[in-house]
Write a protein that holds these residues in place. Structure first.
Motif, mmCIF file in Angstrom:
data_model
loop_
_atom_site.group_PDB
_atom_site.id
_atom_site.type_symbol
_atom_site.label_atom_id
_atom_site.label_comp_id
_atom_site.label_asym_id
_atom_site.label_seq_id
_atom_site.Cartn_x
_atom_site.Cartn_y
_atom_site.Cartn_z
ATOM 1 N N UNK A 285 0.841 -1.205 0.000
ATOM 2 C CA UNK A 285 0.000 0.000 0.000
ATOM 3 C C UNK A 285 0.875 1.254 0.000
ATOM 4 N N UNK A 286 1.946 1.220 0.787
ATOM 5 C CA UNK A 286 2.859 2.375 0.810
ATOM 6 C C UNK A 286 3.516 2.539 -0.566
ATOM 7 N N UNK A 287 3.908 1.422 -1.173
ATOM 8 C CA UNK A 287 4.523 1.490 -2.514
ATOM 9 C C UNK A 287 3.570 2.140 -3.510
ATOM 10 N N UNK A 288 2.290 1.766 -3.416
ATOM 11 C CA UNK A 288 1.301 2.285 -4.364
ATOM 12 C C UNK A 288 1.093 3.787 -4.165
ATOM 13 N N UNK A 289 1.234 4.241 -2.908
ATOM 14 C CA UNK A 289 0.913 5.622 -2.565
ATOM 15 C C UNK A 289 1.996 6.611 -3.011
ATOM 16 N N UNK A 290 3.262 6.159 -3.045
ATOM 17 C CA UNK A 290 4.364 7.093 -3.303
ATOM 18 C C UNK A 290 5.044 6.793 -4.643
ATOM 19 N N UNK A 291 4.945 7.744 -5.580
ATOM 20 C CA UNK A 291 5.563 7.509 -6.891
ATOM 21 C C UNK A 291 7.077 7.344 -6.808
ATOM 22 N N UNK A 292 7.699 7.895 -5.753
ATOM 23 C CA UNK A 292 9.164 7.775 -5.684
ATOM 24 C C UNK A 292 9.633 6.436 -5.113
ATOM 25 N N UNK A 293 8.706 5.578 -4.674
ATOM 26 C CA UNK A 293 9.128 4.218 -4.277
ATOM 27 C C UNK A 293 9.051 3.331 -5.519
ATOM 28 N N UNK A 294 10.173 2.710 -5.856
ATOM 29 C CA UNK A 294 10.230 1.924 -7.092
ATOM 30 C C UNK A 294 9.325 0.700 -6.995
ATOM 31 N N UNK A 295 8.752 0.360 -8.145
ATOM 32 C CA UNK A 295 7.760 -0.724 -8.176
ATOM 33 C C UNK A 295 8.459 -2.051 -8.471
ATOM 34 N N UNK A 296 9.297 -2.413 -7.542
ATOM 35 C CA UNK A 296 10.127 -3.600 -7.730
ATOM 36 C C UNK A 296 10.433 -4.226 -6.369
ATOM 37 N N UNK A 297 10.258 -5.545 -6.290
ATOM 38 C CA UNK A 297 10.578 -6.248 -5.045
ATOM 39 C C UNK A 297 11.397 -7.499 -5.360
ATOM 40 N N UNK A 298 12.539 -7.604 -4.689
ATOM 41 C CA UNK A 298 13.324 -8.843 -4.774
ATOM 42 C C UNK A 298 12.791 -9.759 -3.668
ATOM 43 N N UNK A 299 12.125 -10.838 -4.068
ATOM 44 C CA UNK A 299 11.419 -11.684 -3.103
ATOM 45 C C UNK A 299 11.852 -13.149 -3.266
#
Ligand code: SAH
Ligand code: F3S
Length: 478
Positions: A285-299
């Motif tokens: 949810x935080x990722x979706x809210x902030x454009x400056x958080x990159x949309x990528x997760x190493x999982x």
């Protein structure tokens, strides 16, 4: 792709650019393994900068050679051993030269490298870098020096790392150290100790300083970032003993991520590494809210088989992992994932292996880091499980996951074609000096022709018109 765990171009690269003009001694510092080691080397360079050392990229002129090492796989250790033997030979002509080993191998081998093998003069574990100045005094007196004490508190929060080797655009900031997860195959909990979180205020301060110094991207680092929990001090394990006040004001990873996103709105934010069992939906949810958080997760997933996940002591099932991915894609539709997969663990059947391949197809990872299992001394797996998959089968399975990841990467890269992406220019392309190299939010590398007026550190809109397996090809939109 085995052994190319983090930045394929940087393994073993000696770092430079830490200069204080009054310093007279020279440090050659080479890093192996994960991003955390590269980040720790910046802390080491900072400590030694105060002690009169500037870094050099030429070991021939060094007074002190340090290798920051990795123990995660047998092969990683072999590489370091070969390098240490080479440096030991240098000492024949230059008895004043000091050679030391830092990081996970130092922690794992302890006295062995000093006494039995006499490969080095100095052994320093990941929590003991503050002791380096004292230890160096011991080596000056001709004594062996070692500190491999692990700490429950050390986060080096107050040390301002000397930024090494980069182009001044992207930087690492450590937020947690150690790991409490005890995956049965993994040496990290033994070499890096208990998990502890760093004071969020010192994290924010460091990010703001980076921004003020022109940096455009920060990667928040930890062995398990989702487990981040700050409540005023001490390891996460002791949270239950914290006061009511401490509990009420505790900061978890989703909150920290939001604090950083707000503190440095002009910077991109990435984080690594995530662990499926500790990842909370709130982070997406935080990722979706902030454009400056990159949309990528190493999982990392390690395996697609429930049997294997269980013997690995991964605290989640295949279905829970897939549910997490599905939920993440719903909340952040443009999200991309990468994986760590380890084949050939104890008892892995053909069916388990097929489960891994089918899981990969379901997730459609952008990228992956794939490994064949090797036993690590002292781990639960070494003590209790048999390393019973023959080497040729491990290699065949590894080739199969690598081939499939190649296919998936190509497909994912193709899905970016025909669209405009915001790319952060990180430097000149290795293959063509008339082209820039940068990454999109999803961490895909993109190359495109340089235009007048563009420079390293610029965010530019690039239309992607083609791709290879790992790279997007584009042109700037004016
Ligand atoms: N949480 C850490 C993981 C460190 S180990 C991080 O920050 O990335 C990195 C990867 O190495 C693991 O995800 C696993 O896929 C692989 N690995 C760990 N132990 C291994 C072993 N004994 N043999 C082969 N690969 C291993
Ligand atoms: Fe290792 Fe598992 Fe921690 S892979 S670093 S013990 S999450």
């Amino acid at each position: 792709m085995e052994e190319k765990y983090i930045d394929e171009n940087k393994q073993g690269e000696a770092l430079a650019f830490a200069e204080r003009p009054e310093n007279t001694k020279k440090l050659f510092l080479e890093s192996y393994g994960c991003q955390m080691n590269f980040s720790d080397s910046e802390i080491v360079a900072s400590i030694l900068n105060q002690e009169g050392y500037n870094t050099t990229q030429n070991y021939e002129e060094a007074d002190l050679i340090l290798l920051n090492t990795c123990s995660v796989r047998e092969k990683a250790e072999q590489t370091v051993r070969m390098r240490l033997s080479q440096f030991k030979n240098l000492k024949k002509d230059r008895p004043q030269l000091t050679v030391g080993v830092l990081g996970c191998m130092a922690e794992r081998m302890k006295h062995k490298l000093l006494e039995e093998e006499q490969l080095v003069d100095l052994v320093v574990g990941p929590d003991a870098y503050r002791d380096l100045p004292n230890l160096l005094k011991d080596t000056e007196m001709g004594r062996d020096a070692i500190n491999v004490i692990l700490s429950k508190e050390e986060t080096y929060a107050d040390i301002n790392p000397v930024r090494l080797g980069g182009s001044g655009v992207t930087a690492f900031v450590t937020i947690t150290r150690g790991c409490d997860n005890m995956c049965t195959f993994c040496i990290v909990p033994f070499t890096r100790g208990r998990e502890r979180s760093r004071d969020p205020h010192s994290i924010i301060k460091e990010c703001k300083e980076l921004e003020a110094n022109g940096y455009k991207e920060v990667t928040l680092l930890g062995q398990n970032v989702d487990s981040y929990l700050w409540y005023g001090g001490g390891p996460k394990k002791d949270f239950a003993k914290a006061s009511e006040m401490q509990k009420a004001t505790a900061v978890d990873f989703a909150q920290l991520l939001e604090m950083v996103a707000q503190a440095v709105p002009g910077m991109r934010i990435r984080f690594s590494t995530s662990n499926p069992q500790d990842m909370h939906i709130e982070v997406f949810h935080v990722m979706a809210k902030y454009p400056n958080i990159c949309k990528y997760v190493h999982l990392p997933v390690q395996s697609g088989s429930d049997n294997m996940l269980k013997v690995m002591n991964r605290q989640h099932t295949r279905q829970e992992y897939l549910d997490l991915i599905r939920e993440a894609k719903r909340i952040v539709p443009e999200i991309a994932f990468s994986q760590d997969i380890m084949v050939g663990f104890s008892g892995e059947t053909e069916e388990d292996h097929q489960d891994t391949l089918s899981l990969m197809r379901e997730v459609e990872y952008d990228y992956g880091y794939m490994f064949a299992y090797s036993v690590r001394p002292g781990t639960p797996a070494e003590k209790k499980l048999e390393d019973n998959i023959p080497a040729d089968i491990k290699q065949r399975r590894l080739s199969e996951v690598i081939a499939l990841q190649g296919e998936l990467s190509r497909k994912r890269m193709a899905s970016y074609v025909g669209k405009v992406h915001e790319i952060l220019i990180e430097g000149t392309s290795k293959k063509n000096e008339n082209q820039w190299k940068g990454r999109n939010s999803q961490n895909a590398v993109c190359v495109f022709d340089k235009l007048p007026g563009q420079k390293v550190g610029d965010f530019v809109n690039v239309f992607v018109h083609g791709n290879t397996q790992g790279t997007l090809l584009g042109e700037t939109i004016q």
